[in-house]
Write a protein that holds these residues in place. Structure first.
Motif, short mmCIF file in Angstrom:
data_model
loop_
_atom_site.label_atom_id
_atom_site.label_comp_id
_atom_site.label_asym_id
_atom_site.label_seq_id
_atom_site.Cartn_x
_atom_site.Cartn_y
_atom_site.Cartn_z
N TYR A 113 0.83 -1.11 -0.12
CA TYR A 113 -0.11 0.04 0.01
C TYR A 113 0.80 1.34 0.20
O TYR A 113 1.99 1.17 0.51
N SER A 114 0.33 2.50 -0.39
CA SER A 114 0.85 3.85 -0.32
C SER A 114 0.04 4.60 0.25
O SER A 114 -1.02 4.39 0.04
N ASP B 163 -2.73 0.48 10.35
CA ASP B 163 -2.35 -0.62 11.48
C ASP B 163 -2.56 -1.92 10.78
O ASP B 163 -1.97 -2.90 11.04
N GLU B 164 -3.82 -2.16 10.47
CA GLU B 164 -4.22 -3.42 9.61
C GLU B 164 -3.31 -3.78 8.69
O GLU B 164 -2.92 -4.76 8.51
N LEU B 165 -3.21 -3.00 7.81
CA LEU B 165 -2.16 -3.01 6.55
C LEU B 165 -0.89 -3.50 7.02
O LEU B 165 -0.18 -4.28 6.21
N ASN B 166 -0.36 -2.99 8.11
CA ASN B 166 0.87 -3.20 8.33
C ASN B 166 0.99 -4.59 8.78
O ASN B 166 2.10 -5.46 8.64
N GLN B 167 -0.01 -5.17 9.50
CA GLN B 167 -0.02 -6.37 10.00
C GLN B 167 0.03 -7.36 8.65
O GLN B 167 0.45 -8.50 8.88
N ILE B 168 -0.68 -7.16 7.73
CA ILE B 168 -0.77 -7.91 6.51
C ILE B 168 0.61 -8.00 5.77
O ILE B 168 0.99 -9.04 5.42
N THR B 169 1.14 -6.75 5.43
CA THR B 169 2.06 -6.64 4.41
C THR B 169 3.29 -6.64 5.34
O THR B 169 4.58 -6.91 4.57
N LYS B 170 3.49 -6.35 6.71
CA LYS B 170 4.76 -6.65 7.42
C LYS B 170 5.88 -5.92 6.61
O LYS B 170 6.83 -6.63 6.25
#
Length: 127
Positions: A19-20, A81-88
């Motif tokens: 994501y960006s 926050d959710e995207l960071n959990q997915i994309t690490k």
């Protein structure tokens, strides 16, 4: 599990690749890229715009005046926050600042030299 992404209509979170986030005027733009499917030329992506939150902040100069300050929308931070959990996301490796500055300087020298040569060539055409 990812209720904020599901609220955006994204139910298959395993397809998210990256994501960006960028700022445009008074909005933050979140763009989510999905993994490229077989036979697709480009990977799919979706874009969401979030208005920036405006807050009045007391200026620190003793004048008693307020100024407007914008900050990221709370809902967007929850989605990120959710995207960071997915994309690490991978933490950036430490950079040698001196080497980076020297590299940027060398690049700038090449760009300026090229531009000077272009201008001189244009001047020769005027003679």
């Amino acid at each position: 599990m990812f209720q904020h992404l599901q609220g955006l209509g994204i139910h298959n979170t395993k397809e998210i690749e990256r994501y960006s986030v960028r700022q445009e005027a008074q909005k933050d733009v979140l763009k989510i890229y999905f993994k490229k499917q077989k036979g697709e030329l480009f990977a799919k992506s979706v874009k969401f715009k979030y208005p920036r939150q405006v807050k009045k902040v007391l200026m620190d100069d003793g004048s008693g005046q307020y100024r407007n300050k914008t900050e990221i929308n709370r809902n967007l931070t929850l989605v990120i926050d959710e995207l960071n959990q997915i994309t690490k996301p991978i933490a950036a490796a430490p950079v040698d600042v001196k080497q980076k500055i020297l590299s940027d300087l060398r690049h700038l020298e090449k760009v300026v030299a090229g531009k000077i040569a272009e201008i001189e060539s244009d001047l020769e055409k005027l003679k």
